[in-house]
Design an enzyme around this catalytic site. Structure first.
Site, PDB file in Angstrom:
ATOM      1  CG  ASP A 173      -2.181   0.743   1.094  1.00  0.00           C
ATOM      2  OD1 ASP A 173      -2.288   1.533   0.145  1.00  0.00           O
ATOM      3  OD2 ASP A 173      -3.081   0.566   1.949  1.00  0.00           O
ATOM      4  CG  ASP A 208      -9.361   2.482  -0.405  1.00  0.00           C
ATOM      5  OD1 ASP A 208      -9.008   1.305  -0.548  1.00  0.00           O
ATOM      6  OD2 ASP A 208      -8.678   3.329   0.211  1.00  0.00           O
TER       7      ASP A 208
HETATM    8  C1  DGJ Z   1      -5.802   1.904   1.891  1.00  0.00           C
HETATM    9  C2  DGJ Z   1      -6.180   0.684   1.102  1.00  0.00           C
HETATM   10  O1  DGJ Z   1      -6.638   1.019  -0.148  1.00  0.00           O
HETATM   11  C3  DGJ Z   1      -7.205  -0.117   1.887  1.00  0.00           C
HETATM   12  O2  DGJ Z   1      -7.639  -1.210   1.142  1.00  0.00           O
HETATM   13  C4  DGJ Z   1      -6.615  -0.541   3.196  1.00  0.00           C
HETATM   14  O3  DGJ Z   1      -5.556  -1.425   2.966  1.00  0.00           O
HETATM   15  C5  DGJ Z   1      -6.141   0.672   3.964  1.00  0.00           C
HETATM   16  N1  DGJ Z   1      -5.283   1.510   3.177  1.00  0.00           N
HETATM   17  C6  DGJ Z   1      -5.420   0.263   5.203  1.00  0.00           C
HETATM   18  O4  DGJ Z   1      -4.886   1.313   5.876  1.00  0.00           O
END
Ligand code: DGJ
Length: 730
Positions: free
Chosen positions: A478, A548
């Site tokens: 991430d 997300d």
């Molecule tokens: C952003 C990601 O896109 C989410 O899926 C998740 O992993 C969060 N970060 C966790 O902090």
């Protein structure tokens, strides 16, 4: 031979599958662009360059009033030597001047495709898959050499371009701009397609008329970004999904970029793509080389659909790498939307075990397992397990899950550091920052300075320590903020504008090292959802968390837009809870499944809270997906109805041999007394007879594609059908 040089006319004719690309060394050694489009047998100068005295377009060396670079279609234009349009590159000399003048010096044609040192790029596995041309241009006055590289793929309509700048002189120069490609079309009237967006709204399609003057897309955020994707297409006004010309350009790069289109006084259209020159410069000492990222040029004579399918094929087998490249990807369950930071070992085991019962293949433990991370304010950089949550350690959990017959995956955010972390307390100068200035945070975090080797090395070791001691077969990588106060404690003042690019190079080195140390691990990249969905990342990590936003209706646009360039197998798509956590919408499990099954399927909700009926539905979805997975992940993708244009969306996947297919249709809102719907399919073999399994009806491909198939009326909002097609008569 797909690259031919005609010595008499000094013309290069490059041919890819159905594409021709022609350029010529014209007088005084400038490199002119002549043609890019549908394949022709032979180029005989039917559109040879014409010259005329144009007012206010000055004349370089030749003293010929009809010859001006300002009016010439060029391959890699300079500024300041009679062309007033935006240049492809700019160099500053030690005396402060910025004039350079590149002329043809030599060229070389050879089979295959060389790698780009330190940068991701498309590749060949066998030499006979592609051929490469390197044209060396030089400015003898300052001993600058510029090597423009073109590779044509024989079996795809793909030409890749990149540039190397070599300082053969005795003095340093500063590269102010070095685009990866430039083409001057001798026409205007194009439309331009780009992918814009925001967090939770990535890669929406923008199509606008190209007007006179300059228009551009850029990222100044340090990453390729949610806001603009490093992709542009020029298309004709009448280009549609299945017809018309499309010229796609995609930059294999994960940092700041600029793609610009300029229509000039003579109705020529210049397109330039590369690293963003804004806030960039690169000191090139004697003997040093600067390598630009690669630009991937795709031509389609048959609309956007074919352009996308070319990108998909290229990226699936000539960009993505590793043992998962050609493998069906596991169906996963991720705990993020199920628990966020609040979980313990027992809860994780319960979700995983339920996942196993439902047929899911991989459990992914998301953010919150390390340091003391109960929210997003702390611990990034401290990559050791939080024993408060997982008292028996990570490997115990991993082994437990694996003993149940599921794989185990883990979340990291390796490029970041929290102010509240041991790593930051130990090394406060290891983040990107400018001395004495405030360090702005994003999600309470700072960015590690990956332009510094020691920082990269430490992170490689910290990750390796976990990956080598835990039974992990998947990593979610991430990256949750963009760059501010860009500066590095590791670089002298004259190199501070190199930081953003050096960061990307450092990141590429870290990913190369980690992914090759752990070849058995499937890596998925992520940046606050789909903020770094670019071909640079796909080179290291063959799938990407798309957004997300997991709402099925929002996802129709996000996945449709993403599919314009990126292969379906790379598009992470999860079924999540309702009401949806991002937009509060409630949709059926059916449509959530159909949308997620149109990508790389996963689940992201608390499975232990599902009703018995929903559990049965999930079991059916998982089994269904296992049956169609290879069609979806490795088939050809056809977009039929666009969510950007109406209430209905439809798309389908067809195997290369056209024996099997999956068709999906979505209706967003129900309408009172709505008209009957029927949809024309795409991509089937007109002469084969297909059984639509769910309907138990058979039709020839030509009927399905020309007459169309009736879509049943289902009452209510957010409805969908997903049908399998199988050849019953060849
Ligand atoms: C952003 C990601 O896109 C989410 O899926 C998740 O992993 C969060 N970060 C966790 O902090």
């Amino acid at each position: 031979m797909s690259i031919i040089f005609n010595k008499e006319s000094k013309t290069f004719h490059l041919t890819a599958k159905n594409t021709s690309y022609v350029m010529q060394i014209i007088k005084d050694g400038y490199l002119a662009h002549l043609y890019w489009g549908k394949k022709i047998k032979e180029y005989n100068h039917s559109n040879q360059i014409r010259y005329r005295d144009r007012g206010f377009s000055p004349n370089p060396v030749t003293k010929d009033r009809t010859f001006s670079l300002d009016t010439l279609p060029q391959e890699y234009p300079a500024f300041g030597i009679t062309d007033f349009r935006k240049p492809a590159y700019q160099i500053q000399l030690e005396d402060g001047s910025t004039i350079t003048d590149l002329r043809y010096e030599s060229h070389e044609i050879f089979p295959g495709k060389p790698r780009l040192e330190g940068l991701p790029a498309t590749y060949t596995e066998k030499e006979d898959e592609a051929e490469t041309l390197e044209v060396t241009m030089a400015d003898p006055l300052i001993s600058l050499r510029v090597i423009i590289r073109y590779t044509v793929f024989h079996h795809l309509d793909v030409i890749t371009r990149s540039v190397q700048l070599v300082n053969d002189g005795k003095r340093s120069v500063k590269v102010l701009k070095a685009a990866s490609m430039n083409i001057d079309f001798r026409k205007s009237g194009f439309e331009m397609i780009s992918l814009y967006g925001a967090h939770e709204r990535e890669r929406f399609i923008e199509r606008t008329a190209v007007r006179r003057g300059v228009q551009s897309i850029e990222s100044r955020r340090g990453t390729s970004s949610h806001q603009q994707n490093p992709f542009l297409a020029l298309v004709g006004k009448d280009t549609k999904e299945h017809s018309g010309e499309a010229y796609g350009i995609n930059l294999v790069y994960s940092g700041n970029f600029e793609g610009s289109v300029e229509v000039d006084q003579l109705e020529m259209t210049r397109i330039t793509f590369g690293i963003n020159p804004f806030d960039f410069s690169w000191l090139l000492n004697p003997g040093e080389t600067f390598q630009t990222p690669e630009a991937v040029l795709v031509y389609s004579a048959n609309g956007l659909g074919e352009m996308s399918r070319t990108y998909h094929s290229l990226y699936r087998s000539h960009l993505c790498r590793g043992m998962y490249r050609d493998k069906e990807r596991p169906i996963l369950i991720n705990n993020w939307e199920a628990t966020y930071f609040h979980f313990n070992e027992e809860k994780i085991k319960e979700i995983a075990s339920k996942g196993k019962d439902l047929g899911i293949e991989l459990f992914v433990l998301d953010d919150g397992w390390f340091g003391k991370r109960d929210d997003d304010r702390s611990s990034l950089g401290d990559w050791h397990v939080d024993r408060r949550k997982l008292p028996n350690g990570l490997n115990h959990l991993a082994e437990h899950i694996r003993s149940q017959g599921m794989e185990f995956g883990l979340w990291f955010e390796p490029e970041m550091v929290s102010e509240d972390s041991d790593l930051y307390r130990e090394h406060p100068d290891w983040c990107i920052h400018v001395p004495q200035r405030r360090r702005s945070t994003g999600r309470h975090q700072l960015i590690l300075d990956f332009s510094r080797k020691e920082v990269c090395d430490e992170i490689i070791e910290r990750l390796s320590a976990i990956l080598s001691t835990t039974s992990i077969t998947y990593v979610k990588w991430d990256m949750n903020r963009h760059m501010t106060e860009v500066g590095s404690a590791g670089l002298p003042p004259e190199r501070q504008r190199e930081v953003a690019h050096r960061y990307v190079l450092g990141l590429y080195r870290v990913m190369e090292e980690v992914t090759s140390r752990f070849p058995h691990i499937l890596f998925e990249s992520c940046s606050g959802g789909g903020g770094r969905f670019d071909p640079g990342m796909l080179y290291y990590m063959p799938q990407t968390w798309t957004s997300d936003n997991t709402d099925a209706i929002s996802r129709l646009k996000i996945q449709y837009g993403t599919s314009l360039v990126y292969p379906i197998i790379s598009i992470g798509a999860h079924v999540s809870d309702v009401p949806n956590h991002q937009v509060n919408r409630t949709t059926s499990l059916n449509i959530r499944g159909h949308v997620a099954m149109s990508g790389n399927l996963g689940y992201e909700l608390d499975l232990t809270k599902l009703s018995e009926e929903d559990q049965q539905t999930v079991i059916k979805q998982v089994n269904h997906y296992k049956e169609i997975r290879s069609i979806v992940q490795f088939g050809d993708f056809y977009r039929i109805l666009s969510p950007f244009e109406g209430n209905d969306t439809a798309w389908m996947f067809v195997t290369k041999d056209k024996q099997e297919s999956v068709f999906t249709h979505f209706t967003i809102l129900d309408e009172g007394n709505s008209p009957f719907k029927s949809v024309k399919m795409q991509g089937l073999d007109p002469n084969k007879k297909y059984l639509i399994v769910e309907l138990d009806e058979s039709y020839y491909g030509d009927e399905l594609m020309n007459v169309g198939i009736n879509i049943p009326k289902v009452q209510g909002d957010f409805t969908s059908v997903m049908w399998r097609l199988r050849v019953v008569e060849n």
